[in-house]
Design a protein around this motif. Structure first.
Motif, PDB file in Angstrom:
ATOM      1  N   GLY A  54      53.866  45.466  47.143  1.00 27.61           N
ATOM      2  CA  GLY A  54      52.613  45.523  48.576  1.00 27.61           C
ATOM      3  C   GLY A  54      51.341  43.424  48.015  1.00 27.61           C
ATOM      4  N   VAL A  55      52.814  42.934  48.322  1.00 29.15           N
ATOM      5  CA  VAL A  55      51.502  41.316  48.561  1.00 29.15           C
ATOM      6  C   VAL A  55      51.387  41.375  50.252  1.00 29.15           C
ATOM      7  CG1 VAL A  55      51.874  39.127  47.970  1.00 29.15           C
ATOM      8  CG2 VAL A  55      53.488  40.378  46.308  1.00 29.15           C
ATOM      9  N   ALA A  67      29.747  43.999  50.924  1.00 31.76           N
ATOM     10  CA  ALA A  67      30.626  44.606  50.301  1.00 31.76           C
ATOM     11  C   ALA A  67      32.004  43.322  50.282  1.00 31.76           C
ATOM     12  CB  ALA A  67      30.787  45.852  50.988  1.00 31.76           C
ATOM     13  N   VAL A  68      32.536  43.706  49.175  1.00 30.37           N
ATOM     14  CA  VAL A  68      34.224  42.696  49.668  1.00 30.37           C
ATOM     15  C   VAL A  68      34.936  43.651  50.408  1.00 30.37           C
ATOM     16  CG1 VAL A  68      36.016  42.599  48.157  1.00 30.37           C
ATOM     17  CG2 VAL A  68      33.816  42.371  47.247  1.00 30.37           C
ATOM     18  N   GLY A  69      34.795  44.885  50.946  1.00 33.38           N
ATOM     19  CA  GLY A  69      35.610  45.593  51.437  1.00 33.38           C
ATOM     20  C   GLY A  69      36.891  45.816  51.012  1.00 33.38           C
ATOM     21  N   SER A  70      37.830  46.204  51.531  1.00 35.77           N
ATOM     22  CA  SER A  70      39.598  46.602  51.317  1.00 35.77           C
ATOM     23  C   SER A  70      40.876  45.560  51.015  1.00 35.77           C
ATOM     24  CB  SER A  70      40.846  46.733  52.586  1.00 35.77           C
ATOM     25  OG  SER A  70      40.576  45.719  53.452  1.00 35.77           O
ATOM     26  N   LEU A  71      40.860  45.831  49.285  1.00 34.53           N
ATOM     27  CA  LEU A  71      42.102  45.228  48.393  1.00 34.53           C
ATOM     28  C   LEU A  71      43.055  45.165  48.463  1.00 34.53           C
ATOM     29  CD1 LEU A  71      39.319  44.694  45.191  1.00 34.53           C
ATOM     30  CD2 LEU A  71      39.580  43.153  47.395  1.00 34.53           C
ATOM     31  N   PRO A  72      43.992  44.128  48.444  1.00 33.86           N
ATOM     32  CA  PRO A  72      45.805  44.458  47.868  1.00 33.86           C
ATOM     33  C   PRO A  72      45.552  45.833  46.794  1.00 33.86           C
ATOM     34  CG  PRO A  72      45.417  42.210  48.699  1.00 33.86           C
ATOM     35  CD  PRO A  72      44.222  43.214  48.495  1.00 33.86           C
ATOM     36  N   GLU A  73      46.900  46.590  47.066  1.00 32.56           N
ATOM     37  CA  GLU A  73      47.185  47.983  45.927  1.00 32.56           C
ATOM     38  C   GLU A  73      48.940  46.980  45.449  1.00 32.56           C
ATOM     39  OE1 GLU A  73      46.727  51.576  46.995  1.00 32.56           O
ATOM     40  OE2 GLU A  73      44.342  50.960  47.332  1.00 32.56           O
ATOM     41  N   PRO A  74      48.284  46.383  44.990  1.00 30.93           N
ATOM     42  CA  PRO A  74      50.328  45.989  44.835  1.00 30.93           C
ATOM     43  C   PRO A  74      51.073  46.368  43.863  1.00 30.93           C
ATOM     44  CG  PRO A  74      48.565  44.172  43.341  1.00 30.93           C
ATOM     45  CD  PRO A  74      47.920  45.370  44.247  1.00 30.93           C
ATOM     46  N   VAL A  75      52.673  46.121  43.443  1.00 30.91           N
ATOM     47  CA  VAL A  75      52.965  47.187  42.656  1.00 30.91           C
ATOM     48  C   VAL A  75      54.063  46.228  41.887  1.00 30.91           C
ATOM     49  CG1 VAL A  75      52.858  48.739  43.635  1.00 30.91           C
ATOM     50  CG2 VAL A  75      54.555  48.125  43.939  1.00 30.91           C
ATOM     51  N   ARG A  76      54.336  47.209  40.502  1.00 30.03           N
ATOM     52  CA  ARG A  76      54.912  45.707  39.550  1.00 30.03           C
ATOM     53  C   ARG A  76      55.919  46.872  38.970  1.00 30.03           C
ATOM     54  NH1 ARG A  76      52.720  42.051  35.084  1.00 30.03           N
ATOM     55  NH2 ARG A  76      54.957  41.155  34.149  1.00 30.03           N
ATOM     56  N   GLY A  78      57.729  48.465  36.562  1.00 31.86           N
ATOM     57  CA  GLY A  78      57.446  49.033  34.644  1.00 31.86           C
ATOM     58  C   GLY A  78      56.057  48.751  34.447  1.00 31.86           C
ATOM     59  N   TYR A  79      54.869  48.782  35.863  1.00 29.21           N
ATOM     60  CA  TYR A  79      53.501  48.196  35.436  1.00 29.21           C
ATOM     61  C   TYR A  79      52.162  49.591  36.373  1.00 29.21           C
ATOM     62  CZ  TYR A  79      54.839  44.144  32.251  1.00 29.21           C
ATOM     63  OH  TYR A  79      55.416  43.829  31.392  1.00 29.21           O
ATOM     64  N   VAL A  80      51.729  49.589  35.744  1.00 26.00           N
ATOM     65  CA  VAL A  80      50.518  50.162  36.703  1.00 26.00           C
ATOM     66  C   VAL A  80      49.550  49.589  37.032  1.00 26.00           C
ATOM     67  CG1 VAL A  80      49.228  52.002  36.302  1.00 26.00           C
ATOM     68  CG2 VAL A  80      50.778  52.654  35.369  1.00 26.00           C
ATOM     69  N   PHE A  81      48.974  49.421  38.183  1.00 21.73           N
ATOM     70  CA  PHE A  81      48.439  48.456  38.658  1.00 21.73           C
ATOM     71  C   PHE A  81      47.101  48.710  38.117  1.00 21.73           C
ATOM     72  CE2 PHE A  81      45.248  47.301  42.158  1.00 21.73           C
ATOM     73  CZ  PHE A  81      45.019  46.045  42.120  1.00 21.73           C
ATOM     74  N   ASN A  82      45.713  47.987  37.814  1.00 23.33           N
ATOM     75  CA  ASN A  82      44.915  48.935  36.644  1.00 23.33           C
ATOM     76  C   ASN A  82      43.553  46.966  38.067  1.00 23.33           C
ATOM     77  OD1 ASN A  82      43.847  50.359  35.431  1.00 23.33           O
ATOM     78  ND2 ASN A  82      43.302  48.999  33.872  1.00 23.33           N
ATOM     79  N   GLY A  83      43.882  47.145  38.652  1.00 23.32           N
ATOM     80  CA  GLY A  83      42.712  46.317  39.465  1.00 23.32           C
ATOM     81  C   GLY A  83      42.430  45.245  39.585  1.00 23.32           C
ATOM     82  N   TRP A  84      41.973  44.240  40.190  1.00 22.37           N
ATOM     83  CA  TRP A  84      41.023  42.934  40.368  1.00 22.37           C
ATOM     84  C   TRP A  84      40.086  42.614  39.020  1.00 22.37           C
ATOM     85  CZ3 TRP A  84      44.865  40.150  42.901  1.00 22.37           C
ATOM     86  CH2 TRP A  84      45.450  40.904  43.699  1.00 22.37           C
ATOM     87  N   PHE A  85      40.491  41.332  38.599  1.00 19.88           N
ATOM     88  CA  PHE A  85      39.818  40.971  38.533  1.00 19.88           C
ATOM     89  C   PHE A  85      39.385  39.553  37.796  1.00 19.88           C
ATOM     90  CE2 PHE A  85      40.308  45.157  35.991  1.00 19.88           C
ATOM     91  CZ  PHE A  85      39.434  45.018  34.845  1.00 19.88           C
ATOM     92  N   ALA A  86      38.065  39.182  37.676  1.00 18.14           N
ATOM     93  CA  ALA A  86      37.583  37.490  37.711  1.00 18.14           C
ATOM     94  C   ALA A  86      38.116  36.530  36.333  1.00 18.14           C
ATOM     95  CB  ALA A  86      35.988  37.611  37.834  1.00 18.14           C
ATOM     96  N   GLN A  87      38.676  37.570  35.593  1.00 13.12           N
ATOM     97  CA  GLN A  87      39.830  36.299  34.769  1.00 13.12           C
ATOM     98  C   GLN A  87      40.948  37.585  34.318  1.00 13.12           C
ATOM     99  OE1 GLN A  87      37.623  35.247  31.073  1.00 13.12           O
ATOM    100  NE2 GLN A  87      35.266  35.675  32.630  1.00 13.12           N
ATOM    101  N   ILE A  88      42.098  36.415  34.598  1.00 12.41           N
ATOM    102  CA  ILE A  88      43.565  36.968  34.034  1.00 12.41           C
ATOM    103  C   ILE A  88      43.528  37.871  32.635  1.00 12.41           C
ATOM    104  CG2 ILE A  88      46.159  35.952  33.282  1.00 12.41           C
ATOM    105  CD1 ILE A  88      45.405  33.659  34.247  1.00 12.41           C
ATOM    106  N   GLY A  89      44.238  38.886  32.546  1.00 11.65           N
ATOM    107  CA  GLY A  89      44.552  39.693  32.079  1.00 11.65           C
ATOM    108  C   GLY A  89      43.256  41.537  31.789  1.00 11.65           C
ATOM    109  N   GLY A  90      42.409  41.682  33.396  1.00 10.13           N
ATOM    110  CA  GLY A  90      41.462  42.192  33.346  1.00 10.13           C
ATOM    111  C   GLY A  90      40.083  41.784  32.376  1.00 10.13           C
ATOM    112  N   GLN A  91      40.220  40.567  32.013  1.00 15.79           N
ATOM    113  CA  GLN A  91      38.406  39.720  31.753  1.00 15.79           C
ATOM    114  C   GLN A  91      38.344  39.291  32.649  1.00 15.79           C
ATOM    115  OE1 GLN A  91      38.700  39.563  27.847  1.00 15.79           O
ATOM    116  NE2 GLN A  91      40.253  41.071  28.317  1.00 15.79           N
TER     117      GLN A  91
END
Length: 263
Positions: A54-55, A67-76, A78-91
């Protein structure tokens, strides 16, 4: 955060205006002053943090105030994608397609992944014993429980990753990072030997321990004497140094020194 709008013959923009790229004919020395305007177009970059699919894009143009508009929806795996954040680790601030871009500059956002539950199981690999399965999330650090696996004439030395494995992948009670899938660990053994303690009249004479490496000697005492160490020979020629690793059956000997009586 700005770009040149035009050029002007006066610093305050009240003079004669020239457009960028315009061809002009000058009859005298002329100073042109830049007229600036806010540049509302910025770059939003994507850090996928280990995505396996999904890259679709690494950056996009965003307009300040829109508005920012459409964003990529990657996959990984063993993991569930939980959104885009301004800092690493959901911060930091979460950035979604409806987020109004309010920054006066570029921004990098980071994919936030949440591990799914995987099963960690233990195989005695021809030995005796069993250990309960553990449920651990992908990417989570987990300490292995102490092994209860045994094998006749062998000593447990660690865990490997297949029945035919010969290399210790994890030591007993090691910390591991759970992979993005179920994991089976196989007990790994090595031949063990008998260490016999000759206490020369002390406590626990003839005691036998079984293994390859011994961190400390057994406890012993003898009335009227102090232990002066353990030796490889009955003649007390060379002292034993612990931890002791043996490659065959072995006997070690206690050396005693008589206590002095004080009156």
């Amino acid at each position: 955060g700005y770009k040149i709008k035009e050029w002007n013959t006066e610093p305050d923009g009240s003079g004669l205006t020239y457009q960028t790229g315009e061809v002009v004919k000058l009859t005298t020395t002329t100073i042109l002053y830049a007229v600036w305007q806010a540049d509302s177009s910025f770059v939003l970059s994507f850090d996928y943090q280990g995505a396996t699919g999904g890259v679709s894009e690494y950056s996009k143009e965003v307009i300040q105030g829109n508005a920012v508009g459409s964003l990529p929806e990657p996959v990984r795996n063993g993991y569930v994608f939980n959104g885009w954040f301004a800092q690493i680790g959901g911060q930091g601030t979460e950035i979604t397609s409806v987020t109004t871009y309010s920054l006066s500059g570029n921004l990098t956002v980071y994919a936030y992944w949440v591990g799914v539950n995987n099963t960690l199981s233990f195989n005695n690999n021809g030995g005796v014993g069993s250990m309960p399965n553990q449920v651990v999330k992908s990417g989570e650090t987990f300490q292995l429980p102490k092994s209860t696996m045994t094998k006749e004439n062998n000593v447990f030395i660690g865990w490997t990753n297949s029945e035919s494995g010969t290399t210790v992948i994890y030591n007993d009670e090691a910390n591991i990072v759970m992979p993005p899938n179920d994991l089976i660990l196989y007990a790994l053994y090595d031949l063990a030997y008998t260490l016999t303690y000759n206490t020369n009249g002390g406590l626990n004479d003839g005691f036998q321990d079984y293994g390859k490496t011994f961190n400390n000697a057994i406890y012993t005492k003898k009335d009227g004497y102090s232990l002066a160490g353990w030796y490889n020979e009955p003649e007390f020629t060379t002292a034993v140094i612990f931890p002791l690793t043996i490659t065959q059956d072995k006997t070690i000997y206690a050396r005693w020194v008589e206590n002095e009586e004080w009156t």
